[in-house]
Scaffold this motif. Structure first.
Motif, mmCIF file in Angstrom:
data_model
loop_
_atom_site.group_PDB
_atom_site.id
_atom_site.type_symbol
_atom_site.label_atom_id
_atom_site.label_comp_id
_atom_site.label_asym_id
_atom_site.label_seq_id
_atom_site.Cartn_x
_atom_site.Cartn_y
_atom_site.Cartn_z
ATOM 1 N N ILE A 180 6.074 8.667 1.084
ATOM 2 C CA ILE A 180 7.508 8.706 0.779
ATOM 3 C C ILE A 180 8.310 8.821 2.069
ATOM 4 O O ILE A 180 9.297 8.112 2.275
ATOM 5 N N TYR A 181 7.852 9.700 2.955
ATOM 6 C CA TYR A 181 8.524 9.864 4.252
ATOM 7 C C TYR A 181 8.493 8.561 5.049
ATOM 8 O O TYR A 181 9.509 8.123 5.595
ATOM 9 N N GLN A 182 7.329 7.921 5.109
ATOM 10 C CA GLN A 182 7.194 6.676 5.873
ATOM 11 C C GLN A 182 8.030 5.544 5.271
ATOM 12 O O GLN A 182 8.622 4.744 6.012
ATOM 13 N N LEU A 183 8.103 5.484 3.958
ATOM 14 C CA LEU A 183 8.948 4.461 3.329
ATOM 15 C C LEU A 183 10.411 4.706 3.697
ATOM 16 O O LEU A 183 11.155 3.765 3.967
ATOM 17 N N GLY A 184 10.807 5.970 3.734
ATOM 18 C CA GLY A 184 12.158 6.309 4.194
ATOM 19 C C GLY A 184 12.408 5.811 5.611
ATOM 20 O O GLY A 184 13.481 5.277 5.915
ATOM 21 N N ASN A 185 11.418 5.963 6.471
ATOM 22 C CA ASN A 185 11.541 5.460 7.849
ATOM 23 C C ASN A 185 11.760 3.955 7.869
ATOM 24 O O ASN A 185 12.563 3.442 8.664
ATOM 25 N N GLN A 186 11.033 3.245 7.019
ATOM 26 C CA GLN A 186 11.161 1.784 6.994
ATOM 27 C C GLN A 186 12.560 1.372 6.556
ATOM 28 O O GLN A 186 13.156 0.442 7.114
ATOM 29 N N TYR A 187 13.103 2.071 5.574
ATOM 30 C CA TYR A 187 14.476 1.777 5.143
ATOM 31 C C TYR A 187 15.480 2.149 6.233
ATOM 32 O O TYR A 187 16.449 1.434 6.456
ATOM 33 N N PHE A 188 15.253 3.257 6.913
ATOM 34 C CA PHE A 188 16.196 3.694 7.942
ATOM 35 C C PHE A 188 16.219 2.732 9.122
ATOM 36 O O PHE A 188 17.285 2.382 9.628
ATOM 37 N N HIS A 189 15.036 2.297 9.553
ATOM 38 C CA HIS A 189 14.938 1.439 10.734
ATOM 39 C C HIS A 189 14.908 -0.050 10.404
ATOM 40 O O HIS A 189 14.928 -0.879 11.313
ATOM 41 N N GLY A 190 14.825 -0.395 9.120
ATOM 42 C CA GLY A 190 14.743 -1.795 8.745
ATOM 43 C C GLY A 190 13.403 -2.405 9.109
ATOM 44 O O GLY A 190 13.323 -3.570 9.481
ATOM 45 N N GLY A 191 12.337 -1.631 9.000
ATOM 46 C CA GLY A 191 11.000 -2.115 9.350
ATOM 47 C C GLY A 191 10.273 -2.738 8.176
ATOM 48 O O GLY A 191 10.717 -2.649 7.027
ATOM 49 N N LEU A 192 9.175 -3.382 8.457
ATOM 50 C CA LEU A 192 8.305 -4.032 7.465
ATOM 51 C C LEU A 192 9.064 -4.987 6.543
ATOM 52 O O LEU A 192 8.743 -5.116 5.366
ATOM 53 N N GLY A 193 10.081 -5.625 7.077
ATOM 54 C CA GLY A 193 10.845 -6.586 6.290
ATOM 55 C C GLY A 193 11.916 -5.969 5.400
ATOM 56 O O GLY A 193 12.620 -6.690 4.692
ATOM 57 N N PHE A 194 12.062 -4.647 5.402
ATOM 58 C CA PHE A 194 13.105 -3.998 4.622
ATOM 59 C C PHE A 194 14.455 -4.156 5.310
ATOM 60 O O PHE A 194 14.541 -4.189 6.530
ATOM 61 N N MET A 242 0.817 -1.192 0.000
ATOM 62 C CA MET A 242 0.000 0.000 0.000
ATOM 63 C C MET A 242 0.861 1.257 0.000
ATOM 64 O O MET A 242 0.550 2.209 -0.710
ATOM 65 N N ILE A 243 1.927 1.240 0.803
ATOM 66 C CA ILE A 243 2.806 2.410 0.857
ATOM 67 C C ILE A 243 3.418 2.657 -0.513
ATOM 68 O O ILE A 243 3.465 3.788 -0.988
ATOM 69 N N GLN A 244 3.870 1.582 -1.151
ATOM 70 C CA GLN A 244 4.527 1.719 -2.452
ATOM 71 C C GLN A 244 3.582 2.339 -3.484
ATOM 72 O O GLN A 244 4.009 3.162 -4.293
ATOM 73 N N LYS A 245 2.307 1.969 -3.458
ATOM 74 C CA LYS A 245 1.338 2.560 -4.386
ATOM 75 C C LYS A 245 1.249 4.067 -4.166
ATOM 76 O O LYS A 245 1.194 4.841 -5.118
ATOM 77 N N ARG A 246 1.233 4.481 -2.895
ATOM 78 C CA ARG A 246 1.149 5.912 -2.574
ATOM 79 C C ARG A 246 2.452 6.623 -2.955
ATOM 80 O O ARG A 246 2.422 7.768 -3.401
ATOM 81 N N VAL A 247 3.579 5.938 -2.808
ATOM 82 C CA VAL A 247 4.872 6.521 -3.194
ATOM 83 C C VAL A 247 4.882 6.793 -4.692
ATOM 84 O O VAL A 247 5.336 7.851 -5.143
ATOM 85 N N CYS A 248 4.361 5.854 -5.467
ATOM 86 C CA CYS A 248 4.309 6.017 -6.926
ATOM 87 C C CYS A 248 3.463 7.228 -7.330
ATOM 88 O O CYS A 248 3.698 7.833 -8.367
ATOM 89 N N LYS A 249 2.511 7.592 -6.473
ATOM 90 C CA LYS A 249 1.664 8.754 -6.753
ATOM 91 C C LYS A 249 2.226 10.019 -6.107
ATOM 92 O O LYS A 249 1.557 11.043 -6.057
ATOM 93 N N ARG A 250 3.467 9.919 -5.613
ATOM 94 C CA ARG A 250 4.190 11.036 -4.996
ATOM 95 C C ARG A 250 3.476 11.600 -3.766
ATOM 96 O O ARG A 250 3.475 12.805 -3.525
#
Length: 165
Positions: free
Chosen positions: A14-28, A1-9
């Motif tokens: 986008i901010y939340q996806l950055g958080n997931q990459y930074f913290h290694g959340g949601l399997g990232f 769901m986040i990725q779909k919203r990221v694609c729509k800018r």
């Protein structure tokens, strides 16, 4: 769901996806460069939270080369948009640089917005002779006013039920 919203800018996605990459959340997998890339995009789209987090990462050198001036610029962007934590961080940066007058001014603004850490910084500066009694009294009054404005029946009920931290 986040990725779909990221694609729509969507800036928040986008901010939340950055958080997931930074913290290694949601399997990232933890990927700080990707997180910074996403936060930078979110900041360019107007995310105050992204500016603040970029400020923290660069100012502290968290998993990147420390760049305090860059961190301060990010804090300034967020503070100008009303972010109380970034305003406090600007006060802390000025305190570290020995610029007590600016430190008090930044912390005074955030204390009057209800930021307890800023009030405590001014108190410590007063006790250390870097702030006046009048400045501390003004911060204390402003902090008290902010806390009074935030009172509500719903908030008190949430505290009673231990919903709010």
């Amino acid at each position: 769901m986040i990725q779909k919203r990221v694609c729509k800018r969507d800036v928040e996605a986008i901010y939340q996806l950055g958080n997931q990459y930074f913290h290694g959340g949601l399997g990232f997998t933890n990927d700080v460069p990707r997180a910074i890339e996403l936060w930078t995009e979110a900041a360019e789209l107007g995310s105050v939270d992204a500016h603040r987090d970029l400020g923290v990462v660069h100012y502290n050198g968290d998993d990147v080369q420390q760049d305090k001036p860059r961190g301060v610029r990010q804090f300034q962007e967020a503070a100008m948009k009303g972010d109380v934590e970034s305003r406090h961080s600007l006060g802390f940066a000025e305190l570290e640089n020995g610029n007590y007058e600016l430190a008090v001014r930044h912390c005074m603004i955030s204390a009057k917005m209800g930021h307890e850490k800023s009030l405590n910084v001014i108190k410590e500066m007063f006790m250390g002779g870097e702030a006046t009694k009048a400045q501390y009294a003004d911060a204390l009054r402003g902090y008290g006013d902010a806390m009074e404005e935030m009172k509500s029946h719903q908030r008190e009920e949430a505290k009673r039920l231990a919903i709010e931290p």
